[in-house]
Design a protein around this motif. Structure first.
Motif, mmCIF file in Angstrom:
data_model
loop_
_atom_site.group_PDB
_atom_site.id
_atom_site.type_symbol
_atom_site.label_atom_id
_atom_site.label_comp_id
_atom_site.label_asym_id
_atom_site.label_seq_id
_atom_site.Cartn_x
_atom_site.Cartn_y
_atom_site.Cartn_z
ATOM 1 N N THR A 61 44.988 13.308 0.015
ATOM 2 C CA THR A 61 44.431 12.544 -1.082
ATOM 3 C C THR A 61 43.485 11.503 -0.511
ATOM 4 O O THR A 61 43.600 11.111 0.653
ATOM 5 N N LYS A 62 42.572 11.079 -1.340
ATOM 6 C CA LYS A 62 41.625 10.022 -0.965
ATOM 7 C C LYS A 62 41.521 9.095 -2.155
ATOM 8 O O LYS A 62 41.370 9.542 -3.290
ATOM 9 N N THR A 63 41.632 7.803 -1.919
ATOM 10 C CA THR A 63 41.538 6.827 -2.996
ATOM 11 C C THR A 63 40.124 6.295 -3.075
ATOM 12 O O THR A 63 39.567 5.819 -2.087
ATOM 13 N N VAL A 64 39.558 6.396 -4.271
ATOM 14 C CA VAL A 64 38.218 5.894 -4.547
ATOM 15 C C VAL A 64 38.385 4.599 -5.337
ATOM 16 O O VAL A 64 39.165 4.543 -6.287
ATOM 17 N N GLU A 65 37.679 3.560 -4.943
ATOM 18 C CA GLU A 65 37.822 2.252 -5.568
ATOM 19 C C GLU A 65 36.471 1.718 -6.002
ATOM 20 O O GLU A 65 35.473 1.892 -5.305
ATOM 21 N N SER A 66 36.455 1.080 -7.165
ATOM 22 C CA SER A 66 35.226 0.477 -7.664
ATOM 23 C C SER A 66 35.556 -0.852 -8.334
ATOM 24 O O SER A 66 36.557 -0.972 -9.036
ATOM 25 N N THR A 67 34.713 -1.845 -8.097
ATOM 26 C CA THR A 67 34.895 -3.172 -8.670
ATOM 27 C C THR A 67 33.634 -3.560 -9.431
ATOM 28 O O THR A 67 32.526 -3.309 -8.967
ATOM 29 N N PHE A 68 33.836 -4.163 -10.599
ATOM 30 C CA PHE A 68 32.714 -4.605 -11.415
ATOM 31 C C PHE A 68 33.045 -5.968 -12.010
ATOM 32 O O PHE A 68 34.189 -6.228 -12.378
ATOM 33 N N THR A 69 32.038 -6.819 -12.088
ATOM 34 C CA THR A 69 32.195 -8.158 -12.651
ATOM 35 C C THR A 69 31.308 -8.296 -13.874
ATOM 36 O O THR A 69 30.143 -7.905 -13.849
ATOM 37 N N SER A 70 31.866 -8.853 -14.930
ATOM 38 C CA SER A 70 31.122 -9.078 -16.169
ATOM 39 C C SER A 70 31.210 -10.554 -16.539
ATOM 40 O O SER A 70 32.270 -11.168 -16.426
ATOM 41 N N VAL A 71 30.100 -11.114 -16.977
ATOM 42 C CA VAL A 71 30.038 -12.525 -17.343
ATOM 43 C C VAL A 71 30.652 -12.704 -18.734
ATOM 44 O O VAL A 71 30.430 -11.910 -19.642
ATOM 45 N N VAL A 72 31.444 -13.776 -18.867
ATOM 46 C CA VAL A 72 32.048 -14.124 -20.146
ATOM 47 C C VAL A 72 31.080 -15.068 -20.872
ATOM 48 O O VAL A 72 30.567 -16.022 -20.272
ATOM 49 N N ASP A 73 30.829 -14.797 -22.134
ATOM 50 C CA ASP A 73 29.960 -15.647 -22.925
ATOM 51 C C ASP A 73 30.534 -17.062 -22.950
ATOM 52 O O ASP A 73 31.668 -17.277 -23.398
ATOM 53 N N ALA A 74 29.749 -18.027 -22.481
ATOM 54 C CA ALA A 74 30.237 -19.400 -22.353
ATOM 55 C C ALA A 74 30.564 -20.036 -23.695
ATOM 56 O O ALA A 74 31.388 -20.952 -23.762
ATOM 57 N N TYR A 75 29.942 -19.581 -24.767
ATOM 58 C CA TYR A 75 30.127 -20.230 -26.068
ATOM 59 C C TYR A 75 30.955 -19.392 -27.041
ATOM 60 O O TYR A 75 31.039 -19.714 -28.216
ATOM 61 N N ARG A 76 31.581 -18.365 -26.542
ATOM 62 C CA ARG A 76 32.462 -17.562 -27.389
ATOM 63 C C ARG A 76 33.807 -18.268 -27.493
ATOM 64 O O ARG A 76 34.350 -18.740 -26.497
ATOM 65 N N THR A 77 34.360 -18.313 -28.683
ATOM 66 C CA THR A 77 35.657 -18.969 -28.866
ATOM 67 C C THR A 77 36.745 -18.198 -28.134
ATOM 68 O O THR A 77 36.670 -16.977 -27.992
ATOM 69 N N ARG A 78 37.706 -18.930 -27.663
ATOM 70 C CA ARG A 78 38.815 -18.315 -26.923
ATOM 71 C C ARG A 78 40.113 -18.718 -27.591
ATOM 72 O O ARG A 78 40.221 -19.765 -28.202
ATOM 73 N N GLY A 79 41.111 -17.864 -27.425
ATOM 74 C CA GLY A 79 42.393 -18.120 -28.073
ATOM 75 C C GLY A 79 43.296 -18.988 -27.281
ATOM 76 O O GLY A 79 43.165 -19.345 -26.183
#
Length: 150
Positions: free
Chosen positions: A132-150
Motif C-alpha cells: 500500500t502507499k499513502t497519498v496525502e494532500s493538504t489545503f488551506t482555505s481563508v475564513v471570511d473575517a466578517y462572517r458571523t460565528r456561533g
C-alpha cells in the motif's frame, strides 16, 4: 525447415530459441505493465486526494463553529472520494478548524489534510496482501473575517 550452420567441429540449430527468449522477455514486460498501472493508480489517487482536501477545506471554512467545520470537512472529503470512485483501503481527514473560533473581524484560516491509502498488493496477485502507499494532500482555505460565528 531446419537451419544448421557449421562452426568448428559442431553443428548448431536455431530451433527452440524463441521459447527461451519468451521465458526471459515476458516477465520483464509483465513487470513493466504492472509498474505502469501502479503509477497510474497513484497519480489518480493524488489528484482525487487534492480535490477532496480542497473541497473539505472550503466546506469547513463556511461553517460557523469548529465542530460544524470538522463535520463538514469529513463529509465533503468523503463525498469527493466517493464521487471519483477512488478505491482507498483507508482514509483519514484531519481538519484544523481553530480559525472558526477567532472573533469576527480577524483574519483566519482552516486547514484540512486528507490521506488515502492506495492498495497495490492486488496488482501483484496478492489480494488484500502487502503493498500500500499513502497519498496525502493538504489545503488551506481563508475564513471570511466578517462572517458571523456561533
Amino acid at each position: 525447415m531446419r537451419t544448421t550452420t557449421r562452426s568448428g567441429p559442431h553443428w548448431t540449430s536455431d530451433r527452440g530459441s524463441a521459447p527461451i527468449e519468451a521465458v526471459f522477455v515476458l516477465p520483464v514486460l509483465l513487470a513493466l505493465a504492472l509498474l505502469f498501472i501502479a503509477g497510474a493508480r497513484l497519480s489518480s489517487a493524488a489528484g482525487t486526494t487534492d480535490a477532496a482536501a480542497q473541497a473539505a477545506a472550503r466546506a469547513a471554512s463556511l461553517a460557523r463553529t469548529p465542530d460544524a467545520g470538522q463535520a463538514a470537512a469529513v463529509r465533503a472529503a468523503e463525498r469527493v472520494l466517493a464521487d471519483q470512485e477512488q478505491g482507498c483501503a483507508g482514509t483519514a481527514v484531519e481538519a484544523d478548524t481553530s480559525g472558526l473560533a477567532v472573533p469576527v473581524g480577524q483574519a483566519s484560516e482552516v486547514t484540512v489534510t486528507v490521506r488515502c491509502t492506495v492498495p497495490l498488493g492486488d496488482l501483484f496477485f496478492l489480494k488484500g496482501g502487502p503493498g500500500t502507499k499513502t497519498v496525502e494532500s493538504t489545503f488551506t482555505s481563508v475564513v471570511d473575517a466578517y462572517r458571523t460565528r456561533g
